[in-house]
Design a protein around this motif. Structure first.
Motif, short mmCIF file in Angstrom:
data_model
loop_
_atom_site.label_atom_id
_atom_site.label_comp_id
_atom_site.label_asym_id
_atom_site.label_seq_id
_atom_site.Cartn_x
_atom_site.Cartn_y
_atom_site.Cartn_z
N SER A 37 45.30 47.57 37.87
CA SER A 37 46.06 47.42 39.11
C SER A 37 45.29 46.67 40.18
N ASP A 38 43.96 46.65 40.07
CA ASP A 38 43.15 45.97 41.08
C ASP A 38 43.35 44.47 41.05
N PHE A 39 43.89 43.94 39.95
CA PHE A 39 44.13 42.50 39.87
C PHE A 39 45.44 42.10 40.54
N ASP A 40 46.31 43.10 40.83
CA ASP A 40 47.66 42.78 41.27
C ASP A 40 47.75 42.29 42.70
N GLN A 48 50.60 38.61 36.20
CA GLN A 48 50.32 38.60 34.76
C GLN A 48 49.40 39.78 34.45
N TYR A 49 49.77 40.53 33.43
CA TYR A 49 48.98 41.73 33.12
C TYR A 49 47.55 41.34 32.74
#
Length: 347
Positions: free
Chosen positions: A175-178, A187-188
């Motif tokens: 979730s930190d990439f979102d 993108q997951y």
């Protein structure tokens, strides 16, 4: 540990020490062995299994004691302990539980030197001569205040810090990439372990949860500590690492054979010494003999302990004591290197 005012006795009288807290030394064994673990309902309802498990643990304990005497000499100090998980089942009857548990230990020849309560890893009430004195020491809160989480670089602020969320991980959550992609469908990206080699082993551990209780018309927020976090406090107690204003946080209280156990767990000291001739409760090293179902918890414990900023004075004191012992003991500065485990099959 912060600076506090404490009285220091000298040849003339009393003076105030403001620069440094005097760190109490706790007695130390060479090895502390935790001799199995059961849920309270297993002790209540399946004593045949408890007796069977204790029987197979006895020769294992003997083997580790013999090994410790090879390493530390024939006079090696070795103690055994058992942890009761009363924190999550506080309404059970200590008289029934402890009566059955200790009878099984006697029947199988399993020596339990010290009996400890999991709730005592949350709050430890000082005892003197078997009587509670003073206010409980908030051990769990004290250890939580020393947590130092690893921020994911660059921190996005999307996820609350550990002190607010009650979660601790060993890397970057997916979730930190979102946050950087808030204006488009993200993108997951999988979580990543810090310091990984080729692949990640990502672990995210809940340390506590919060809930609201209505007490006399007032809403009060309570903390419920997780099993891995209380187990971390348990290991720190066994390693002699915790102090409150310089003093030891628990003093094992003697319990005589035949003495009647209280009706409520909170009336039982955090740590009870069952064997008057036992070596010290705390030790340079610990061994926990546990069912395999505790593998996840002990993995979480190692993560938690690696993120606790332990008191440098306490760490240094125990390292120095190990070096000065009759048979010198090399005490690693990293506390997780002082833990060992034997995971038992069939549990």
């Amino acid at each position: 540990m912060g600076k506090v005012l404490i009285p220091v006795r000298d040849a003339v009288g009393y003076s105030e020490e403001t620069e440094h807290v005097r760190i109490e030394q706790v007695p130390l064994s060479h090895l502390s062995i935790e001799v199995g673990h059961f849920y309270l309902n297993e002790i209540t309802n399946d004593m045949d299994q408890v007796v069977k498990e204790f029987r197979r643990i006895v020769p294992l304990v003997d083997a580790f004691i013999a090994s410790a005497r090879v390493e530390f000499g024939p006079q090696a100090r070795i103690s055994t302990c058992y942890l009761i998980d009363d924190y999550f089942q506080p309404d059970t009857d200590p008289r029934e539980i402890l009566g059955k548990l200790l009878t099984a230990a006697d029947e199988t020849g399993l020596r339990i030197d010290y009996l400890a309560r999991e709730a005592g890893c949350w709050q430890a009430t000082p005892f003197a001569d078997g009587v509670p004195v003073g206010e409980p020491i908030e051990l769990a809160e004290m250890v939580a205040a020393r947590l130092v989480a690893e921020p994911a670089p660059p921190a996005t602020g999307r996820r609350p810090p550990t002190v607010e969320s009650g979660w601790l991980c060993n890397g970057r959550r997916s979730s930190d990439f979102d946050a950087a992609q808030a204006m488009r469908v993200p993108q997951y990206r999988p979580p990543e372990e810090f310091g990984r080699r080729e692949h990640s082993i990502f672990l995210d551990v809940q340390l506590w949860s919060k809930h609201t209780e209505n007490i006399n018309g007032d809403s009060v927020i309570r903390t419920k500590w997780s099993c891995p976090f209380l187990a971390s406090v348990w290991h720190l107690l066994r390693l002699g690492m915790l102090r409150y204003e310089g003093a030891a946080v628990v003093d094992p209280q003697p319990w005589s054979p035949g003495e009647v156990w209280p009706r409520q767990w909170r009336q039982v000291p955090a740590v009870v010494r069952l064997n008057p001739d036992a070596a010290p409760f705390a030790a340079y090293r610990t061994l926990s003999m546990l069912p395999k179902r505790y593998l996840g918890i002990e993995h979480s414990v190692r993560l938690i302990l690696d993120h606790i900023d332990l008191d440098d004075d306490v760490v240094g004191q125990i390292i120095a004591r190990g070096a000065a012992d009759e048979v010198p003991v090399t005490v690693p500065r990293k506390v997780t290197e002082r833990l060992s485990h034997l995971l038992l099959d069939g549990s």
